[in-house]
Write an enzyme that holds these catalytic residues in place. Sequence first.
Site, PDB file in Angstrom:
ATOM      1  N   SER B 149     -36.919  15.126 -62.792  1.00 38.30           N
ATOM      2  CA  SER B 149     -36.677  16.533 -63.107  1.00 38.30           C
ATOM      3  C   SER B 149     -37.382  17.408 -62.056  1.00 38.30           C
ATOM      4  CB  SER B 149     -37.136  16.820 -64.545  1.00 38.30           C
ATOM      5  OG  SER B 149     -36.815  18.128 -64.931  1.00 38.30           O
ATOM      6  N   ASP B 317     -26.078  15.087 -68.346  1.00 39.59           N
ATOM      7  CA  ASP B 317     -27.107  16.063 -67.970  1.00 39.59           C
ATOM      8  C   ASP B 317     -26.435  17.287 -67.370  1.00 39.59           C
ATOM      9  OD1 ASP B 317     -29.240  17.503 -66.945  1.00 39.59           O
ATOM     10  OD2 ASP B 317     -30.174  15.792 -65.934  1.00 39.59           O
ATOM     11  N   HIS B 350     -30.538  15.364 -69.927  1.00 40.46           N
ATOM     12  CA  HIS B 350     -31.650  15.489 -68.992  1.00 40.46           C
ATOM     13  C   HIS B 350     -32.894  14.747 -69.481  1.00 40.46           C
ATOM     14  CE1 HIS B 350     -33.717  17.114 -65.601  1.00 40.46           C
ATOM     15  NE2 HIS B 350     -34.625  17.709 -66.341  1.00 40.46           N
TER      16      HIS B 350
END
Lengths: 478, 478
Positions: B149, B317, B350
Site C-alpha cells: 500500500s 482492489d 486492498h
Amino acid sequence: MMEFIPPATRFVALPDGFKLKRGGTLSGARMAYETVGRLNAARSNAVLILTGLSPDAHVCAHEQHPAPGWWEGMVGHGKPVDTDRWFVVCVNSLGSCKGSTGPASVDPATGRCYGPDFPALSIEDLADAAAHVVRALGIEQLAVVVGASMGGMTALSLVARHPGLARHMINLSGAVHAQPFAIALRALQREMIQSDPQWQEGRYDAASVPISGMVAARKLGLLSYRAPDDWSRRFGRERLDAALASAAGMPAMDFAVEGYLACHAQRFVRAFDPNAYLALSRAIDRFDLGDEAAGDADAALRRLQLDRALVMGVDSDFLFPLSQQRQVAQGLQEGGVGVTYRAVSSLAGHDAFLADVAQFGPPIAAFLSDVASGARSAEAASDVGQASLTASSSVSSPSASLAASTASSVASSTACSTAIATAPSTASSTASSTAIATAPSMASSTAIAPVPSMAASTAPSTASSTAPSMAAITVTPL
Amino acid sequence: MMEFIPPATRFVALPDGFKLKRGGTLSGARMAYETVGRLNAARSNAVLILTGLSPDAHVCAHEQHPAPGWWEGMVGHGKPVDTDRWFVVCVNSLGSCKGSTGPASVDPATGRCYGPDFPALSIEDLADAAAHVVRALGIEQLAVVVGASMGGMTALSLVARHPGLARHMINLSGAVHAQPFAIALRALQREMIQSDPQWQEGRYDAASVPISGMVAARKLGLLSYRAPDDWSRRFGRERLDAALASAAGMPAMDFAVEGYLACHAQRFVRAFDPNAYLALSRAIDRFDLGDEAAGDADAALRRLQLDRALVMGVDSDFLFPLSQQRQVAQGLQEGGVGVTYRAVSSLAGHDAFLADVAQFGPPIAAFLSDVASGARSAEAASDVGQASLTASSSVSSPSASLAASTASSVASSTACSTAIATAPSTASSTASSTAIATAPSMASSTAIAPVPSMAASTAPSTASSTAPSMAAITVTPL
C-alpha cells in the site's frame, strides 16, 4: 427546510389520513407530478416513471416548462420513451422536497415544517402514493411502469402492492433490497449530515442548513455512482490550479477530481433538503420486497403480476450490482413473466441509466415498441400479452455519450460554469491551466448525445413481438 | 496530539536539519523501529518492511513484545517472512504517531506538539528516513525491501533515491502514484476530519479530539478496503439489535454492517492522531514516482536498480487497482529487473495482503527462498543476481482465512468484544440476536489461520532459482 418545485408541477391530494407502512399517517398531503404527451381514448398508453432519490417530476422538456428535464435524453419527442406515442406521468417521490409532501413541507397540524418529525418513510409508501396519482388521473391500468435505482425498488413495490395496475415494467439498476456495501455508504452519508453542527437534530432553518455535511455526503454519492476507471479516464492526475481554487474559496485541493466533486456537490446542496435526503436514504436501506412474502424476496418476485418486463443493470455498478438485477429477472421469469435481461458494460456505474443513453435507450425503445405492438394485437386477439423476450447481454461499446453527460442525478440545466474546474485529461491542457473552465463532462444535460431514432433503436432487439409463447430466459453469466 | 508507541520500540535519531522534499526541515527528529531475528555476520540477510498508512513498527510478536503484530500471519518463526533466516527491520513511517517524529510529536523549537505546523510531508521523506534507519543499523545493502500500500510507494521511492541500498523488492498493492477515485476518497476522509467542530484547525487537544470526523473517515476507509461482494458475503442484510445498539450508544443503526464499521472505527480513533493521519493521507495523494524522472513514472521505474522484484496486486482492489501493479511490474521488467508479477483473485480488496495470507504468503515465501538461494550462490559465483522469475497469475481459491482475519490495518490484539455487533450471516442467528457478540470476522489478528510451512509454501513457485538469465515477464492480461 427547503422545497424546490419546478414551474410546471401539478398536484394531486393524497387521501386524508394516508397511512404509512411504519405506522404514521399524513393529513393534507399531496403528490407532485408532471405529464407529457396525451392519454389516448382507451387510456391504454400511460407510462409511469418513478425516480431515483433526488430527481423532481420534470423528466423532460415540454410546453409548460421547456427547460431540459433530468432524463432528457430518454424521454420526449422521438426519444426512446416517445411522448408522441406515450402519455408519460412522472411523479416526485413522497418524502422528497420537489413538491410532494415530505419533511420540507408544512405540517398542517402545527403550521411548521415537519423537519425531523416527519413520520418514518418506506419505499412502500412511495409506491402507494404513486399508485394514487395514477388512479387520480383516471388510469386504471398503466401500459408500463418505469423505475431506475430507488425508482426500481418503488416499481417492484408498486407491482407487488397494486396487482394489475401495470401490465409491463422497465426496471433499471434496481433491486429487491440493498446490500451491505451500499447500506454502509448511505449510513455514512447520513452520518456526515447529522454530524454537521448546523444539523441541530434536523431543526436547522434556511439560514443555517448543514451544508458541509450535505456537500460531503453528495461527494461520496457522486464518487460511488461511477466506476473507479471512469474517474481515471476523465481526470487522471490533472491538477487544480491552486491560486484559482483558493480564489474560489476551495483551499487545500490539489486535483481536478476534487474540484469537480466540490462543484457538483455545491450545486446539489442548493437543490435538496437534508431531512428529505435522510428520510429517502433510510427508506432505501430498509426496503425489502421480501416483506411482501414473509421475508422471501424471490417468492415476492415470483408473485408479481406482469405480462413482460425489461430488466437492465450495469457491470460496473457497485451500489446496485448486476447480481441484483439478475435476481429480479430470474424471479420474474420463474413467476411466468416474459423477461428481457440486459447487462450493460459501461464505466458509468450506477449512473449509466442517466449517462449512457446510447446503451440504455435502444433496449428501452425496443421493449416499448414491442409493448405497443402487443397492445395493438390485444385489440384483435384476446391474449398475446405473454409474448416474451429472450435475455441478452449487450456488448461493450465505446460510449461517446459518456463524456457529454452529467454525472449527477439532479435535474438541472445549469452547468457548473461558475466554479473552479479543470478540464478532464482529454481536454486541452490550456483550458485547465489558465481559466475557470467548464469541462465537457460537467456540461448540462442538454449536451447528452442525440439518441438514435426509434426506427434505428429497435434494430438491436432480438425479440419478436409476435412470439406467442414464453421463451425461457437465458441470464447472461457474469 | 496523541502518540501510541509499542513497548518494544527502538529509536534512531535523524540527522539534525533533516531536509524534507517540500522545503521543511526537522530538528531533533527520530525514527521508531523494531527488529526481529538476527543480522548475520555478512550483514546480508536484512529485510526492511515499510508499512501502509496506519501500522506501527510492531510487525510480529517477539521476545521483547509477545503481543501479535500487525502482520503476524506473514512474519515470524516459520512464516513466509521467516525470522529464523531473515533479520527483519520494520520502521514506523516518518510523520506517523507510533514513535517516529510527526505532527503528534513535540517540536523542540517550541516545546509544544507540532500539530498542524508540522512541515508538509512527502513519501520521499518517509523513504529517506527509512534509509537512514537501515544505515544506522550498519546495513550497507538490504537483501529485500518489502512495502505494501503506502509502503509500496515508499519502497519504490527508496529504491529510486537510494540506488544500491536494496537488491530485491517485494511490492504489494502499491503504485507509482494514486488515481483520482482513491484521491477523491482520501480527500473526502480529510474533509470529514477537518469539518468536525473539534478539529479546530488542527489545534485540538487530548480532551477534544475530532472523534466524529475520524470515525467517519475510518469507516469510509474500511469500506473501501474490501470488495462490495465481501461485505455482502459477510453481513448480508443481518440486522443489528436495536435495543442493544441503543444501549451501547449507537442509535439509528439498522444493520450489522453499520455496527461492525462503528466498532472498528472507534478502535482506530483511539490509536491514531488526526494530524498524523491527514499528513500521511495527503502525502499519498501527492506522491508521484515520476518526479524522479521529469514527470515520467515509467521512465523512473525503468531506472530502478534491483536484481529481482515480486509485484502483487488484487483484482478487487479499487484503491490501488491491479492495473497499477501491472504498470510497476512492466516498468521494472523493461528496466532489466527480473520480475514476478502475481494477480491475486480475492474479495479482500486492498486489505488482501493483510487478510489473505493464504494467497500472499506462498509467493512471498517462494520469492524469499529464491533470494536466499541466490545469496548463497553469490558467495560462490560472482553474479547470478539477475536470475529472474516468470510472471504468473494465481488462481482464485476459497479463502478460509478471510473470515478469520481483521479488516483493519491497525495492529491490535484487542477484538471488538466490547461493542455491539452481530455475527455475520454465516454465524448462528442465536449469537446475533441475543448477545453482545464478537463476530468471527471481528476477531483479533491472533485468529489468522496458520500459514503453510515454508516447505509447503514454496511449492507453487514456477521459477527456478538457478535460472541464470532473465526471463521475459508475461504480464497476465486482466
